[in-house]
Design a protein around this motif. Structure first.
Motif, mmCIF file in Angstrom:
data_model
loop_
_atom_site.group_PDB
_atom_site.id
_atom_site.type_symbol
_atom_site.label_atom_id
_atom_site.label_comp_id
_atom_site.label_asym_id
_atom_site.label_seq_id
_atom_site.Cartn_x
_atom_site.Cartn_y
_atom_site.Cartn_z
ATOM 1 N N HIS A 118 -12.346 -13.407 18.675
ATOM 2 C CA HIS A 118 -11.300 -13.487 17.662
ATOM 3 C C HIS A 118 -10.126 -12.603 18.060
ATOM 4 N N PHE A 119 -8.945 -13.125 17.805
ATOM 5 C CA PHE A 119 -7.742 -12.332 17.972
ATOM 6 C C PHE A 119 -7.721 -11.321 16.832
ATOM 7 N N ARG A 120 -7.570 -10.038 17.159
ATOM 8 C CA ARG A 120 -7.558 -9.007 16.121
ATOM 9 C C ARG A 120 -6.150 -8.637 15.705
ATOM 10 N N HIS A 121 -5.336 -8.201 16.671
ATOM 11 C CA HIS A 121 -3.933 -7.935 16.372
ATOM 12 C C HIS A 121 -3.102 -7.844 17.643
ATOM 13 N N HIS A 122 -1.815 -7.839 17.434
ATOM 14 C CA HIS A 122 -0.837 -7.811 18.501
ATOM 15 C C HIS A 122 0.066 -6.612 18.251
ATOM 16 N N THR A 123 0.349 -5.838 19.288
ATOM 17 C CA THR A 123 1.144 -4.629 19.106
ATOM 18 C C THR A 123 2.251 -4.522 20.142
ATOM 19 N N LEU A 124 3.238 -3.734 19.789
ATOM 20 C CA LEU A 124 4.239 -3.282 20.744
ATOM 21 C C LEU A 124 3.911 -1.826 21.018
ATOM 22 N N CYS A 125 3.720 -1.500 22.277
ATOM 23 C CA CYS A 125 3.356 -0.141 22.673
ATOM 24 C C CYS A 125 4.548 0.468 23.416
ATOM 25 N N ASP A 126 4.995 1.622 22.953
ATOM 26 C CA ASP A 126 6.140 2.309 23.542
ATOM 27 C C ASP A 126 5.662 3.694 23.983
ATOM 28 N N ASP A 127 5.616 3.916 25.293
ATOM 29 C CA ASP A 127 5.046 5.140 25.853
ATOM 30 C C ASP A 127 6.065 5.945 26.645
ATOM 31 N N GLU A 128 5.871 7.260 26.614
ATOM 32 C CA GLU A 128 6.527 8.157 27.556
ATOM 33 C C GLU A 128 5.411 8.698 28.433
ATOM 34 N N LEU A 129 5.474 8.391 29.723
ATOM 35 C CA LEU A 129 4.454 8.817 30.681
ATOM 36 C C LEU A 129 5.046 9.868 31.604
ATOM 37 N N GLY A 134 -0.299 14.026 40.647
ATOM 38 C CA GLY A 134 -0.456 12.733 41.311
ATOM 39 C C GLY A 134 -0.916 11.597 40.416
ATOM 40 N N SER A 135 -1.118 11.857 39.125
ATOM 41 C CA SER A 135 -1.559 10.820 38.187
ATOM 42 C C SER A 135 -0.541 10.683 37.061
ATOM 43 N N TRP A 136 -0.631 9.597 36.351
ATOM 44 C CA TRP A 136 0.205 9.395 35.169
ATOM 45 C C TRP A 136 -0.573 9.761 33.931
ATOM 46 N N LEU A 137 0.106 10.390 32.977
ATOM 47 C CA LEU A 137 -0.491 10.752 31.693
ATOM 48 C C LEU A 137 0.470 10.353 30.578
ATOM 49 N N VAL A 138 -0.096 10.006 29.434
ATOM 50 C CA VAL A 138 0.722 9.680 28.265
ATOM 51 C C VAL A 138 1.133 10.977 27.582
ATOM 52 N N ARG A 139 2.433 11.167 27.437
ATOM 53 C CA ARG A 139 2.945 12.305 26.673
ATOM 54 C C ARG A 139 3.121 11.897 25.208
ATOM 55 N N LYS A 140 3.676 10.696 25.003
ATOM 56 C CA LYS A 140 3.889 10.182 23.648
ATOM 57 C C LYS A 140 3.623 8.687 23.650
ATOM 58 N N ARG A 141 2.913 8.225 22.648
ATOM 59 C CA ARG A 141 2.667 6.785 22.476
ATOM 60 C C ARG A 141 2.965 6.414 21.037
ATOM 61 N N PHE A 142 3.772 5.370 20.871
ATOM 62 C CA PHE A 142 4.026 4.815 19.547
ATOM 63 C C PHE A 142 3.601 3.358 19.573
ATOM 64 N N VAL A 143 2.761 2.969 18.622
ATOM 65 C CA VAL A 143 2.228 1.621 18.548
ATOM 66 C C VAL A 143 2.632 0.989 17.221
ATOM 67 N N GLU A 144 3.200 -0.199 17.322
ATOM 68 C CA GLU A 144 3.573 -0.938 16.117
ATOM 69 C C GLU A 144 2.851 -2.278 16.108
ATOM 70 N N THR A 145 2.033 -2.485 15.098
ATOM 71 C CA THR A 145 1.287 -3.739 14.974
ATOM 72 C C THR A 145 2.148 -4.748 14.236
ATOM 73 N N ASP A 146 2.253 -5.958 14.816
ATOM 74 C CA ASP A 146 3.052 -6.960 14.141
ATOM 75 C C ASP A 146 2.228 -8.156 13.681
ATOM 76 N N GLY A 147 0.931 -8.019 13.702
ATOM 77 C CA GLY A 147 0.038 -9.049 13.200
ATOM 78 C C GLY A 147 -1.350 -8.472 13.112
ATOM 79 N N ALA A 148 -2.182 -8.990 12.248
ATOM 80 C CA ALA A 148 -3.528 -8.427 12.108
ATOM 81 C C ALA A 148 -4.542 -9.531 11.862
ATOM 82 N N TYR A 149 -5.691 -9.364 12.471
ATOM 83 C CA TYR A 149 -6.825 -10.260 12.236
ATOM 84 C C TYR A 149 -7.537 -9.771 10.982
ATOM 85 N N LYS A 150 -7.766 -10.636 10.041
ATOM 86 C CA LYS A 150 -8.444 -10.253 8.791
ATOM 87 C C LYS A 150 -9.830 -10.837 8.774
#
Length: 150
Positions: A118-129, A134-150
């Motif tokens: 089942h499709f649960r939800h769809h999001t827009l993920c906006d990250d500052e990495l 030598g590796s990437w790390l998330v400093r800030k993550r903002f997630v906005e859900t624009d649909g939801a599986y009920k």
């Protein structure tokens, strides 16, 4: 700058592939429900904020607890994340902004022949990495859900 700014300077292909590989690894860890390892993909004071959350989650300890709570809520189910339409912009020598759409699917904890996906939800993920040791790390993550599986 907003997410629709077409003048954004995108990164070279090799850097784009590094970021793509980072997300692939991070989401495999998340799909396993490994909160400890997932939190290690954030800076020590990394921030996770979703549009529907009253307060951001700050720091690895808090992130681990959040994944443990989510795993308990989804016991008996398998979550899968799919990242698409990734855009990466270089902010400075060690920082990038990455935006993507992430679709989350859920299936019962059994073979796909016996369970339904089942499709649960769809999001827009906006990250500052940030690049660290030598590796990437998330400093800030903002997630906005624009649909939801009920």
């Amino acid at each position: 700058m907003n997410s629709h700014d077409l003048s954004t300077k995108l990164v070279p292909g090799d850097l784009f592939l590094e970021i793509q590989q980072f997300y692939s690894l991070q989401l495999k860890i998340l799909d396993r429900g490994d909160g400890e390892q997932w939190a290690q993909t954030f800076t020590p004071e990394g921030v996770f904020q979703a549009a529907d959350m009253p307060e951001p989650l700050v720091g690895r300890e808090i992130l681990v607890k959040a994944i443990e709570r989510q795993s308990a809520l989804h016991e008996g189910l398998i979550l899968r994340h799919w990242v698409g339409q990734l855009t990466v912009e270089q902010l400075d020598d060690v920082t990038v902004r990455a935006q993507s759409y992430v679709m989350v699917y859920v299936t019962p904890d059994r073979t796909l022949l016996n369970g339904e996906v089942h499709f649960r939800h769809h999001t827009l993920c906006d990250d500052e990495l940030v690049r660290s040791n030598g590796s990437w790390l998330v400093r800030k993550r903002f997630v906005e859900t624009d649909g939801a599986y009920k």
